[in-house]
Design a protein around this motif. Structure first.
Motif, PDB file in Angstrom:
ATOM      1  N   ASN A  55       0.826  -1.202   0.000  1.00 33.78           N
ATOM      2  CA  ASN A  55       0.000   0.000   0.000  1.00 33.78           C
ATOM      3  C   ASN A  55       0.863   1.257   0.000  1.00 33.78           C
ATOM      4  O   ASN A  55       2.067   1.190   0.274  1.00 33.78           O
ATOM      5  N   GLU A  56       0.231   2.386  -0.245  1.00 35.64           N
ATOM      6  CA  GLU A  56       0.961   3.647  -0.391  1.00 35.64           C
ATOM      7  C   GLU A  56       1.733   4.024   0.866  1.00 35.64           C
ATOM      8  O   GLU A  56       2.805   4.610   0.792  1.00 35.64           O
ATOM      9  N   ASP A  57       1.189   3.697   2.048  1.00 35.77           N
ATOM     10  CA  ASP A  57       1.833   4.106   3.295  1.00 35.77           C
ATOM     11  C   ASP A  57       2.739   3.004   3.868  1.00 35.77           C
ATOM     12  O   ASP A  57       3.100   3.025   5.036  1.00 35.77           O
ATOM     13  N   SER A  58       3.111   2.040   3.027  1.00 41.47           N
ATOM     14  CA  SER A  58       3.904   0.884   3.479  1.00 41.47           C
ATOM     15  C   SER A  58       5.276   0.875   2.818  1.00 41.47           C
ATOM     16  O   SER A  58       5.495   1.508   1.785  1.00 41.47           O
ATOM     17  N   LEU A  59       6.214   0.164   3.439  1.00 47.36           N
ATOM     18  CA  LEU A  59       7.466  -0.146   2.757  1.00 47.36           C
ATOM     19  C   LEU A  59       7.153  -1.087   1.586  1.00 47.36           C
ATOM     20  O   LEU A  59       6.090  -1.700   1.538  1.00 47.36           O
ATOM     21  N   ILE A  60       8.097  -1.223   0.654  1.00 43.01           N
ATOM     22  CA  ILE A  60       7.912  -2.163  -0.458  1.00 43.01           C
ATOM     23  C   ILE A  60       7.909  -3.581   0.098  1.00 43.01           C
ATOM     24  O   ILE A  60       8.811  -3.973   0.843  1.00 43.01           O
ATOM     25  N   LEU A  61       6.873  -4.341  -0.237  1.00 43.63           N
ATOM     26  CA  LEU A  61       6.763  -5.743   0.198  1.00 43.63           C
ATOM     27  C   LEU A  61       6.896  -6.640  -1.029  1.00 43.63           C
ATOM     28  O   LEU A  61       6.284  -6.381  -2.065  1.00 43.63           O
ATOM     29  N   TRP A  62       7.689  -7.712  -0.892  1.00 41.79           N
ATOM     30  CA  TRP A  62       7.932  -8.646  -1.997  1.00 41.79           C
ATOM     31  C   TRP A  62       7.344 -10.009  -1.650  1.00 41.79           C
ATOM     32  O   TRP A  62       7.569 -10.524  -0.548  1.00 41.79           O
ATOM     33  N   TRP A  63       6.608 -10.607  -2.600  1.00 40.68           N
ATOM     34  CA  TRP A  63       5.832 -11.810  -2.331  1.00 40.68           C
ATOM     35  C   TRP A  63       6.200 -12.953  -3.283  1.00 40.68           C
ATOM     36  O   TRP A  63       6.532 -12.722  -4.449  1.00 40.68           O
ATOM     37  N   THR A 117      -5.453   1.822  -3.325  1.00 39.91           N
ATOM     38  CA  THR A 117      -4.865   1.034  -4.401  1.00 39.91           C
ATOM     39  C   THR A 117      -3.418   0.712  -4.091  1.00 39.91           C
ATOM     40  O   THR A 117      -2.728   1.493  -3.423  1.00 39.91           O
ATOM     41  N   TRP A 118      -2.966  -0.445  -4.586  1.00 35.74           N
ATOM     42  CA  TRP A 118      -1.552  -0.778  -4.461  1.00 35.74           C
ATOM     43  C   TRP A 118      -0.760  -0.232  -5.643  1.00 35.74           C
ATOM     44  O   TRP A 118       0.462  -0.262  -5.646  1.00 35.74           O
ATOM     45  N   ILE A 119      -1.473   0.306  -6.662  1.00 35.23           N
ATOM     46  CA  ILE A 119      -0.771   0.899  -7.807  1.00 35.23           C
ATOM     47  C   ILE A 119      -0.485   2.355  -7.444  1.00 35.23           C
ATOM     48  O   ILE A 119      -1.189   3.283  -7.834  1.00 35.23           O
ATOM     49  N   THR A 120       0.544   2.551  -6.640  1.00 35.45           N
ATOM     50  CA  THR A 120       0.933   3.869  -6.153  1.00 35.45           C
ATOM     51  C   THR A 120       1.649   4.646  -7.268  1.00 35.45           C
ATOM     52  O   THR A 120       2.055   4.058  -8.272  1.00 35.45           O
ATOM     53  N   PRO A 121       1.833   5.956  -7.112  1.00 34.99           N
ATOM     54  CA  PRO A 121       2.613   6.706  -8.111  1.00 34.99           C
ATOM     55  C   PRO A 121       3.997   6.098  -8.350  1.00 34.99           C
ATOM     56  O   PRO A 121       4.477   6.069  -9.490  1.00 34.99           O
ATOM     57  N   MET A 122       4.632   5.595  -7.286  1.00 35.19           N
ATOM     58  CA  MET A 122       5.951   4.968  -7.430  1.00 35.19           C
ATOM     59  C   MET A 122       5.858   3.699  -8.281  1.00 35.19           C
ATOM     60  O   MET A 122       6.695   3.455  -9.159  1.00 35.19           O
ATOM     61  N   MET A 123       4.822   2.895  -8.050  1.00 34.84           N
ATOM     62  CA  MET A 123       4.616   1.679  -8.851  1.00 34.84           C
ATOM     63  C   MET A 123       4.349   2.058 -10.309  1.00 34.84           C
ATOM     64  O   MET A 123       4.915   1.464 -11.234  1.00 34.84           O
TER      65      MET A 123
END
Length: 228
Positions: A55-63, A117-123
């Motif tokens: 999410n936008e307020d989270s660190l990058i998470l890898w799955w 959304t998980w599609i943040t500006p950074m994504m």
């Protein structure tokens, strides 16, 4: 007897271009935290069976979930009603022509049980770079010159890693997905990676695959002609 999965601390990524072994992921599939969304790291991730989701307020998470949801392109299910939709030319399809509009539309879609959304500006910026380099591709669905559906994902040359799809009218995203599967089947692709289970994907023919089997397929040699 089922082997019990051990729980290691979640890896915190630094600047080095590497990931932990996918077997170190939690039962939910979380493998690592941090790092960046550089083109090099993203391509390494997808080629290793790993994807970012946060999410936008989270660190990058890898799955890297186990099992993985995948579709063999030749096994895509086309219902009688969808065959009629295709036959009646209810939609028009373009490919890889409006990538940014597709990713923006996916970001704006309201999804059940999901806030924001998980599609943040950074994504978005990261995937636009991948698109400019020919690694990320889109399918766009039109009705009366209005963009009503589509999908995008990462093209590895033998596996297409689906990222997101959207639909503002009934059947538009299915139309895009079916055309994608048929195109990939003709080109000899092994799989469409659908990442995690949804009933919608299952209705289109997607199935669960053990992660180690999925990784083995990823390691096959891609067709360079397909990723041009």
């Amino acid at each position: 007897m089922q082997k019990k999965r051990h729980h290691l601390p979640i890896a915190l990524l630094d600047d080095s271009l590497s990931f932990p072994d996918v077997e170190e992921a939690t039962e939910e599939g979380l493998l690592a935290i941090g790092g960046d969304l550089s083109t090099e790291r993203l391509l390494l991730a997808y080629r290793s069976g790993i994807f970012p989701w946060f999410n936008e307020d989270s660190l990058i998470l890898w799955w890297s979930p186990d099992p993985r949801m995948v579709l063999y392109p030749e096994k895509v299910k086309v219902s009688k009603s969808m065959k009629k939709v295709i036959r009646d030319d209810q939609f028009r399809l373009t490919k890889n022509a409006y990538f940014e509009r597709v990713i923006d539309s996916c970001a704006k879609m309201d999804r059940k049980g999901q806030e924001g959304t998980w599609i943040t500006p950074m994504m978005k910026s990261a995937y636009l770079r991948l698109h400019e380099l020919g690694h990320a591709k889109s399918y766009e669905v039109w009705q009366d010159d209005i963009l009503v559906g589509g999908l995008y994902g990462i093209d590895l040359g033998h596996v297409f890693c689906g990222e997101s799809m959207f639909s503002t009218v009934s059947n538009a995203s299915k139309f895009a997905f079916i055309h994608l599967a048929n195109d990939l089947n003709k080109k000899g692709y092994c799989l469409i990676d659908c990442q995690v289970y949804t009933r919608h994907l299952e209705s289109l023919g997607a199935e669960k695959m053990a992660r180690n089997e999925f990784i083995e397929i990823l390691q096959l040699r891609p067709n360079q002609e397909n990723i041009k």
